[in-house]
Design a protein around this motif. Sequence first.
Motif, PDB file in Angstrom:
ATOM      1  N   LEU A  72     -33.830  13.456 -28.928  1.00 28.21           N
ATOM      2  CA  LEU A  72     -34.608  12.331 -28.398  1.00 28.21           C
ATOM      3  C   LEU A  72     -34.816  11.324 -29.525  1.00 28.21           C
ATOM      4  N   PRO A  73     -34.307  10.128 -29.381  1.00 31.85           N
ATOM      5  CA  PRO A  73     -34.479   9.156 -30.475  1.00 31.85           C
ATOM      6  C   PRO A  73     -35.869   8.536 -30.502  1.00 31.85           C
ATOM      7  N   ARG A  74     -36.612   8.630 -29.417  1.00 32.88           N
ATOM      8  CA  ARG A  74     -37.938   7.992 -29.373  1.00 32.88           C
ATOM      9  C   ARG A  74     -38.802   8.662 -28.320  1.00 32.88           C
ATOM     10  N   LEU A  75     -40.084   8.509 -28.503  1.00 35.33           N
ATOM     11  CA  LEU A  75     -41.056   9.082 -27.567  1.00 35.33           C
ATOM     12  C   LEU A  75     -42.330   8.271 -27.713  1.00 35.33           C
ATOM     13  N   LEU A  76     -43.058   8.123 -26.616  1.00 38.76           N
ATOM     14  CA  LEU A  76     -44.286   7.319 -26.640  1.00 38.76           C
ATOM     15  C   LEU A  76     -45.484   8.195 -26.279  1.00 38.76           C
TER      16      LEU A  76
ATOM     17  N   ARG B 155     -38.324   8.385 -33.661  1.00 37.95           N
ATOM     18  CA  ARG B 155     -39.606   7.703 -33.840  1.00 37.95           C
ATOM     19  C   ARG B 155     -40.548   8.073 -32.701  1.00 37.95           C
ATOM     20  N   VAL B 156     -41.783   8.291 -33.057  1.00 37.23           N
ATOM     21  CA  VAL B 156     -42.826   8.482 -32.047  1.00 37.23           C
ATOM     22  C   VAL B 156     -43.739   7.270 -32.107  1.00 37.23           C
TER      23      VAL B 156
ATOM     24  N   GLY C  61     -48.173  17.443 -32.509  1.00 38.30           N
ATOM     25  CA  GLY C  61     -47.227  18.372 -33.105  1.00 38.30           C
ATOM     26  C   GLY C  61     -45.886  17.722 -33.363  1.00 38.30           C
ATOM     27  N   VAL C  62     -45.934  16.476 -33.818  1.00 34.95           N
ATOM     28  CA  VAL C  62     -44.688  15.760 -34.118  1.00 34.95           C
ATOM     29  C   VAL C  62     -44.004  16.440 -35.305  1.00 34.95           C
TER      30      VAL C  62
END
Lengths: 292, 574
Positions: A122-126, A173-174, A196-197
Amino acid sequence: MTAPRPTPQDGTAGTAGAGERAGPSGALLDRALRAAARRAAEPGGILFTERQLYYELCRGLRPWHLAPRRLRFTARPPVRPAAFEAALRRAGDVPGLLPPAPAARRAPGRHTPEPDLFDYGLPRLLLCESDEIAAMLRANGLPMESACPVFGAAELPLDARVAGMLAHAERARVYVLHDASPAGLAFAARAAAEAGVPPGVAVVPIGLRPRQAGALHLPHRTGEEPAAPPPASSDAWEHRWLARGRGVEVAAVRPAALLRTVHRLVRGVRRAPPRAGRRQARASGFLTWPAA
Amino acid sequence: MARWGACLAARDPAGPLGAAGAGSVRAVGRQAFGLFDGPGPASGPFEAAGLTAVGEVTLFNADRLRALLGQGAVPQDRTDGELLLHAYAKLGTAGLAAAEGMFALAVADGDELVLIRDHVGARTLFWARAGDAFAASTSLRALRRWPGVDAGLHLPAVRSFLTFAYLPGRETLLRGVREALPGRCLRLRADGSTAEETFWEPAEDVADLPPSEHAAALRALLEDATARRLPAAGPAAVLLSGGVDSSLVTALAARLHDAPVHTYSIAFGPDTQDELGYSGLVAAHCRTGHRVLTVPGSAVAARLPETVALLDSPVGDPLTVPNLLLAEAVAADGMRVVLNGEGGDPVFGGPKNLPMLIHELHRDDPSPGARARAYIDSYRKCHGDLPVLLTPDTLAALDGAPPPADAVAPYLRPGRMTGLLNQLLHANLRTKGAHHILTKVERITAATGLEGRAPLFDRAVVDHAFRVPPGQKLAGTAEKWILKEAVRDLLPATVVDRPKSGMRVPVQQWLNGPLRDLGHDLLLSRAARARGLFRPDTVRTWLRGRGTLLPRQGGKLWLVLTLELWLRSFDIEP
């Protein structure tokens, strides 16, 4: 429509106190609510939360958002929440209004029998401070549109398999979407640990900052617990504003502008310069906040 | 230059062919075959092993097919069509499966008319019931003229086109006409019945081998697929976008061909982003003769109607005119064959899969159809706009028609493919690959006398893709990883490891500039309003650059414009 004259010296505007005392009449409020629901859904039938509808109603009654951006102030909402809720009850079904977000935590991929769902990166998460806003972004298709899963605070920590997908990506990135408030800024500071990143994944706050809320002249809440200590990156205006116990919710941003802005920020999309004047630019979401 | 037609009728099968405008008509019992004027390589009727056929056939493994049939069984001077007919006559559908190439064939086999389309759909054919007869042709326009064929507008196909930007399965925009599916052998019988056999379908057969072994095996297959598609002699041409797929085909062609290789790239002018830096780098690296064609918006405006008219089914892809101009440039250089890098994304896992994986993370709806509905949303065309784009009468007429998601749903459930990524690739290969990418390439190149060939759609390459573990195709977030590993030594690292960007087509600039008048005239014309498909208020809103959350009005208008041009070209009435 002429914007009310702001009083930027103290960072508030208008005669909100008088507005709260007198308030719009029931009939006026009912008409304004229907108009607000139409505006909130534009363009293309956007689904919105009750808080977003409330702030859209405020925007319609007190169009502070038309005031120049160089003046930094937020404003008290012109409608008491109780009056809004009464109007909402009178309105019955409001097209586009989302039901309250379910509090239940739901396992990612719970309806996916295939064995490989969690094998990819997953390249990104919000992460959203507000579960209602997370549900709104999901309901409007932002996860697929922006290729970015969206989770609310109540869904933290992240499922270990989702965290593993972040670890499986290069330069993941988060992003953290939070309110302009002491609680929101505190959420941005602790979100990575709470979620828990995985180590090595960059955490990027994209939520409202007080100065951005001030530039957009959004309605503020009062009675927030002041931040202690205030964020180091805050300027003097923000210090004073936060010290007064103020806060602005992400829900106060127009739904369309919120969706466009989040998409732009998580995908790194460059903004095109406005083509035809400020009014059109506002409608297209160009007056939204820069990356924090 | 010709396309073929075929008829099955109890009496006078040649009559309808002649009435539809075919020449060289020959009747064989209940079947008849003929040729229509038009851009295509049709030949026939021809005979082999007691069967008669007509076809558009190019084989890439004729030597292997001859060996399979037995040394001397098929003389060297026989055409590819005759060879394929021999293979079918001797081995049945196994003979078709063993062939590798681009083909659409009609065979008189006993009382049946047998329609055959190649494995991946490089060539296309259509069929229809015409009264008590069957009609078939590689030209939809020919079937439009065919006596007894219901050539009225098929409204569900309008909805499909607006959803996908192409037609993803059997349906066409003509109510009574269907498209044959790739890898299938369709038997039409005089009693009106039909039977369909599948002679090839990708199968998931994952081999748990180290990446290096999969990459080495894939490299050998890529070299074989490319070598077999190169011209027998003289210079070779490759369309080079600068992406990894066309770059690897260029590198393989440069390495394998013993004559010069010419590459062709496209740009849209100084004000638009292009990939000429990458394509130039690859051309220099591979020492090709490189040519860049700049396509201004005015050329697109001038050529759009005739380009849309070339397509049997419309494709809402703004690259159709640039593709045609590029093909003309290649043909003007004396080439007859041009290779391309099409197929890398649908076969090896391009950029469209991540949104679907994310959808699965959040999926609340357990019903099998939910995934298919999300898949069509991921196209980001006009599906979500249909309630405001189509008129109330059109929406009412569509009530109860099978939804567009039905075209992809069979691929997007556990079954032939157990893995989620493989299901997505399978769906992409069988819908966009066969009905958009390949059919567009074939029609556009055929119009200029070229043959467009796609090594990455080679059947053995595709088979191998489904042997590779999914995690070696989408590795972390690296798309087409195993494909890149297989050719890493052939290309500069900046090309292999570059992020996918795709060709940025300045659709909105064109619609605001050189296409402005054409767009307004067509979409708001009396004729368009009289057709009653689209709500003029929505079209006007989009033309003003409003009405959508993200700035996609240009892409949406392009679909509507393409459809309107196509309907006018084919003179289709409701």
